[in-house]
Design an enzyme around this catalytic site. Sequence first.
Site, mmCIF file in Angstrom:
data_model
loop_
_atom_site.group_PDB
_atom_site.id
_atom_site.type_symbol
_atom_site.label_atom_id
_atom_site.label_comp_id
_atom_site.label_asym_id
_atom_site.label_seq_id
_atom_site.Cartn_x
_atom_site.Cartn_y
_atom_site.Cartn_z
ATOM 1 N N HIS A 205 2.908 0.637 4.538
ATOM 2 C CA HIS A 205 2.703 -0.678 5.189
ATOM 3 C C HIS A 205 3.794 -1.319 5.930
ATOM 4 O O HIS A 205 3.729 -2.239 6.924
ATOM 5 C CB HIS A 205 1.745 -1.860 4.485
ATOM 6 C CG HIS A 205 2.661 -2.760 3.663
ATOM 7 N ND1 HIS A 205 3.086 -3.673 4.068
ATOM 8 C CD2 HIS A 205 2.883 -2.503 2.256
ATOM 9 C CE1 HIS A 205 3.758 -4.232 2.796
ATOM 10 N NE2 HIS A 205 3.736 -3.399 1.886
HETATM 11 N N1 UDP Z 1 -2.188 -3.968 -3.901
HETATM 12 C C1 UDP Z 1 -3.608 -4.255 -4.410
HETATM 13 N N2 UDP Z 1 -4.520 -3.354 -3.502
HETATM 14 C C2 UDP Z 1 -3.849 -2.434 -2.716
HETATM 15 C C3 UDP Z 1 -2.532 -2.337 -2.421
HETATM 16 C C4 UDP Z 1 -1.686 -2.922 -3.272
HETATM 17 O O1 UDP Z 1 -4.029 -4.807 -5.089
HETATM 18 O O2 UDP Z 1 -4.947 -1.921 -2.215
HETATM 19 C C5 UDP Z 1 -1.173 -4.983 -4.664
HETATM 20 C C6 UDP Z 1 -0.194 -4.079 -5.373
HETATM 21 O O3 UDP Z 1 -0.662 -3.858 -6.784
HETATM 22 C C7 UDP Z 1 0.865 -5.154 -5.683
HETATM 23 C C8 UDP Z 1 0.593 -5.792 -4.361
HETATM 24 O O4 UDP Z 1 -0.500 -5.530 -3.689
HETATM 25 O O5 UDP Z 1 0.699 -6.131 -6.693
HETATM 26 C C9 UDP Z 1 1.989 -5.509 -3.206
HETATM 27 O O6 UDP Z 1 1.542 -6.088 -2.027
HETATM 28 P P1 UDP Z 1 2.106 -5.285 -0.927
HETATM 29 O O7 UDP Z 1 2.313 -3.894 -0.929
HETATM 30 O O8 UDP Z 1 1.086 -5.642 0.207
HETATM 31 O O9 UDP Z 1 3.471 -6.170 -0.362
HETATM 32 P P2 UDP Z 1 5.054 -5.915 -0.871
HETATM 33 O O10 UDP Z 1 4.980 -5.832 -2.342
HETATM 34 O O11 UDP Z 1 5.637 -4.651 -0.201
HETATM 35 O O12 UDP Z 1 5.526 -7.305 -0.253
#
Ligand code: UDP
Length: 359
Positions: A205
């Site tokens: 993403h």
């Molecule tokens: N996550 C979730 N469902 C999904 C994809 C990700 O619950 O379909 C959770 C994942 O387990 C983690 C968090 O969302 O705890 C990560 O968020 P994201 O990847 O959106 O953002 P980033 O960590 O890159 O800032």
Amino acid sequence: MKIVTVLGARPQFIKACVVSHAIAQSTLSEVVVHTGQHFDANMSDVFFAELGMAKPAYQLDIHGGTHGAMTGRMLAEVEQVLQAEAPDLVLVYGDTNSTLAGALAAVKLHIPVAHVEAGLRSFNMAMPEEVNRVLTDRISKWLFTPTAIAAQHLTREGIPAERIIPVGDVMYDVALHHGGSVDADGGVLQRLGLQPKKYILATIHRAENTDHPQRLDAIVGALALVAETSTIVWPVHPRTRAVLRRAGLLDRLAKCVTLIDPVGYLDMVQLEKYAALIVTDSGGVQKESFFFQVPCVTLRDETEWVELVEAGWNRLAPPVDSSGVAGHIAAAMNTRGKDINPYGDGHAAQRIVERLLSV
Ligand code: UDP
């Protein structure tokens, strides 16, 4: 003492749940402001329900538009909330536009800011997240760091030692508390008919991938190659789905990869725990793959979580060409990193609250 917490994006709901829980058990009071940055039920409501968080007191419903327009609207509206609530401090998480808007609105009103997950750096200022985190750290009074390396970054930037508070990673707390008991029975594994350790989990993403057609193409091509011999499951972020559709890649992907809507945290933990390998550009998912001892391939040029690369749990695969990325995925299969423990002891949230109680 009254705290206003400003959040708005999926990873922030997950990080905040353990801290909000610890606040609720203390003498502190908390008012939660949801900016609306993420608003779909499966990107927002599901986390409040599953992780036992109270509904936010304010729902600002701000999303879409350019970074500047979104952040500007948040700044103006969070300021109004802060004027009405007059808190003793504002709590923000991570590195999104909601983080920066919350911190900036507070500091302009001379309300001190506490930043959870401070000190992370990719050293790539082209990333919106890097700009948000660097600026938020600069204007925060209490910087709660998840790792020793994050604390070192802040020291190097001249932040005084008394403002740097090593507490560990709240995502580790959440993974232990809510994810620890998730097993292979039922859940999304059963719904999708997946066999434990017989599939690859993918999530993509980051703007640096979705907004660059060549990189996105390399990723889709790599997954198509890997899918010739492995099952791949991909919970698709709404923004990524829109980009894939516009680029005409969605149908090609759907033929070889199991594309599903975003899942709740507990389903996500199940998918992570029982994956043979994780391919991602998410910050949180890189760490969770380590928490569940699953090898990870990160589709980026750099990462903030360098300790996992150094220990061999994670490898960087810049998405420049499909066969290169597919090669990294094949090489990472069935590997294990060194035993390390960089994210604390699962009590980061408690430490944050103890420190806030003493201000
Ligand atoms: N996550 C979730 N469902 C999904 C994809 C990700 O619950 O379909 C959770 C994942 O387990 C983690 C968090 O969302 O705890 C990560 O968020 P994201 O990847 O959106 O953002 P980033 O960590 O890159 O800032």
